[in-house]
Design an enzyme around this catalytic site. Structure first.
Site, PDB file in Angstrom:
ATOM      1  N   GLU A  56      20.631  -2.551   7.368  1.00  0.00           N
ATOM      2  CA  GLU A  56      20.666  -4.484   7.160  1.00  0.00           C
ATOM      3  C   GLU A  56      19.041  -4.560   7.336  1.00  0.00           C
ATOM      4  O   GLU A  56      18.681  -4.163   8.100  1.00  0.00           O
ATOM      5  CB  GLU A  56      22.113  -4.787   7.984  1.00  0.00           C
ATOM      6  CG  GLU A  56      21.640  -6.416   7.977  1.00  0.00           C
ATOM      7  CD  GLU A  56      22.304  -6.516   8.702  1.00  0.00           C
ATOM      8  OE1 GLU A  56      23.576  -8.037   8.783  1.00  0.00           O
ATOM      9  OE2 GLU A  56      23.367  -6.249   9.645  1.00  0.00           O
ATOM     10  N   ASN A 106      22.962 -11.931   2.262  1.00  0.00           N
ATOM     11  CA  ASN A 106      22.289 -10.794   3.200  1.00  0.00           C
ATOM     12  C   ASN A 106      23.049  -9.869   2.444  1.00  0.00           C
ATOM     13  O   ASN A 106      23.869  -9.613   2.107  1.00  0.00           O
ATOM     14  CB  ASN A 106      23.207 -10.954   4.622  1.00  0.00           C
ATOM     15  CG  ASN A 106      22.771  -9.942   5.209  1.00  0.00           C
ATOM     16  OD1 ASN A 106      22.103  -8.644   4.590  1.00  0.00           O
ATOM     17  ND2 ASN A 106      23.492 -10.509   6.880  1.00  0.00           N
ATOM     18  N   LYS A 147      26.847 -10.034   1.929  1.00  0.00           N
ATOM     19  CA  LYS A 147      27.825  -9.698   2.334  1.00  0.00           C
ATOM     20  C   LYS A 147      28.641 -10.982   2.750  1.00  0.00           C
ATOM     21  O   LYS A 147      28.349 -11.776   2.776  1.00  0.00           O
ATOM     22  CB  LYS A 147      27.042  -9.439   4.297  1.00  0.00           C
ATOM     23  CG  LYS A 147      27.753  -9.550   5.285  1.00  0.00           C
ATOM     24  CD  LYS A 147      26.379  -9.452   6.103  1.00  0.00           C
ATOM     25  CE  LYS A 147      26.738  -9.661   7.913  1.00  0.00           C
ATOM     26  NZ  LYS A 147      25.815  -9.033   8.978  1.00  0.00           N
ATOM     27  N   GLU A 166      24.014 -16.371  11.186  1.00  0.00           N
ATOM     28  CA  GLU A 166      24.652 -15.872  10.021  1.00  0.00           C
ATOM     29  C   GLU A 166      24.232 -16.789   9.038  1.00  0.00           C
ATOM     30  O   GLU A 166      24.067 -16.752   7.824  1.00  0.00           O
ATOM     31  CB  GLU A 166      24.521 -14.192  10.123  1.00  0.00           C
ATOM     32  CG  GLU A 166      23.929 -12.828  10.180  1.00  0.00           C
ATOM     33  CD  GLU A 166      24.573 -12.252  10.428  1.00  0.00           C
ATOM     34  OE1 GLU A 166      24.466 -11.777   8.898  1.00  0.00           O
ATOM     35  OE2 GLU A 166      24.716 -10.825  10.441  1.00  0.00           O
ATOM     36  N   CYS A 207      26.987  -4.257   7.710  1.00  0.00           N
ATOM     37  CA  CYS A 207      27.663  -4.897   9.654  1.00  0.00           C
ATOM     38  C   CYS A 207      28.566  -5.398   9.979  1.00  0.00           C
ATOM     39  O   CYS A 207      29.479  -4.506   9.935  1.00  0.00           O
ATOM     40  CB  CYS A 207      26.325  -6.398   9.621  1.00  0.00           C
ATOM     41  SG  CYS A 207      25.900  -6.032  11.335  1.00  0.00           S
ATOM     42  N   ASN A 244      22.327  -4.406  12.479  1.00  0.00           N
ATOM     43  CA  ASN A 244      21.571  -4.327  13.362  1.00  0.00           C
ATOM     44  C   ASN A 244      22.065  -5.251  13.980  1.00  0.00           C
ATOM     45  O   ASN A 244      22.901  -6.262  14.155  1.00  0.00           O
ATOM     46  CB  ASN A 244      20.648  -5.721  12.443  1.00  0.00           C
ATOM     47  CG  ASN A 244      19.739  -5.614  11.595  1.00  0.00           C
ATOM     48  OD1 ASN A 244      18.417  -5.981  12.063  1.00  0.00           O
ATOM     49  ND2 ASN A 244      20.102  -4.642  10.754  1.00  0.00           N
TER      50      ASN A 244
END
Length: 314
Positions: A47, A110, A127, A146, A172, A197
């Site tokens: 990621e 993302n 994501k 995020e 993730c 991450n």
């Protein structure tokens, strides 16, 4: 008959804020060349594999934020990665911050893409399960913004027919949620490629810190087993801008067993020859969805119970 896809899971050590895209792409190409030398058909990167994990900082200047995003893929700095993949005849997957214009407005996602052996993008995912927070929380040793910098992905969980099988992508925090694997599992997915991450320290619940790597593998192994699929989980690891990121890069079989695992928290390549047909035994017996899954009962359960709020949220 076997359908073998030899996969390289290319864990990255930290990417610091001062590292340029060009610096990082050189590292990716080195890992890609090593993977091809070891017979890999496909190499998976983490990621946000082109930059440091920038959501750890509160930024108010949108231009500063947007500097971490890719406006096209490939772009001038990432094209060498695609060209080298085509030259070597190896596919890859990588996560990055995507800036795009849709419906007349600028969007931030993302994102992860799947690239075939000719250097063509054949799969894309944005994501969905964004962790962290959107508001400023300066009490944290580092933030996890995020929800501030990305929108929830709008592509669902598509699968791609590539590399002789059915391939899926997630990113993730998605790995912790059973719906991620199940939606792809219902489409017959045979290999899920995911990058992460993940900080070792979780400021809202530090009592969970010692379980970070255990929970990482637990969620991926459960997803693999319950949906009869290979799972390739790839970390960006090590001390990045003062934040320790877990490693634990792993290739997991449809049985839920880890067949290869990274040893450290630096740039590291692990390889496994993954027989996609290994999933058939599970898809046709224990996890034969058509024979044993009972979605008609699930609706009754949720209708009666509803969604139970966490303590204090009533």
């Amino acid at each position: 008959m076997s359908r073998i896809v030899t996969v390289g899971a290319a864990q990255l050590g930290p990417i610091q804020r001062a590292h340029s895209r060009t610096d990082v792409v050189r590292r990716l190409i080195d890992l890609m060349r090593r993977a091809r030398a070891m017979g890999c058909d496909l190499v998976a990167f983490p990621e946000l594999g082109l930059t440091t994990f920038f959501p750890r900082w509160w930024m108010e200047d949108q231009a500063e934020v947007d500097a971490f995003f890719e406006r096209e893929m490939p772009g001038p700095e990432t094209r060498p990665l695609f060209e080298e993949a085509a030259r070597l005849g190896i596919g890859f997957t990588i996560g990055y911050a995507e800036l795009t214009v849709e419906d007349g407005r600028t969007r931030h996602f993302n994102t992860s893409i799947l690239v075939d052996k000719a250097g063509r993008i054949v799969g894309k995912y944005r994501k969905i399960h964004l962790p962290g927070h959107a508001g400023h929380e300066p009490w944290r040793a580092f933030q996890h913004l995020e929800k501030r910098y990305f929108e929830v992905g709008n592509l669902g969980w598509p699968v791609s027919r590539a590399f002789g099988g059915i391939m899926g992508l997630c990113i993730c925090n998605d790995r912790r949620w059973p719906e991620t694997y199940r939606v792809m599992g219902m489409q017959g997915v045979e290999m899920v490629l995911l990058g992460y991450n993940t900080p070792e320290h979780h400021p809202p619940a530090p009592e969970q810190d010692h379980l970070a790597e255990f929970h990482n593998h637990l969620s991926m192994q459960a997803g693999a087993y319950q949906n009869s699929t290979w799972v390739v989980g790839v970390a960006k690891a090590g001390v990045e801008e003062g934040c320790m990121l877990i490693g634990g890069t792993a290739i997991i079989a449809p049985s839920g067993e880890i067949v290869a695992k990274a040893l450290g928290r630096d740039d590291e390549l692990i390889v496994a020859a993954c027989d996609l047909d290994h999933a058939v035994s599970y898809k046709t017996t224990i996890f034969n969805f058509a024979a044993h899954r009972r979605p008609e009962a699930y609706g009754l359960i949720t209708e009666r119970a509803g969604v139970v709020p966490p303590p204090g949220d009533e």
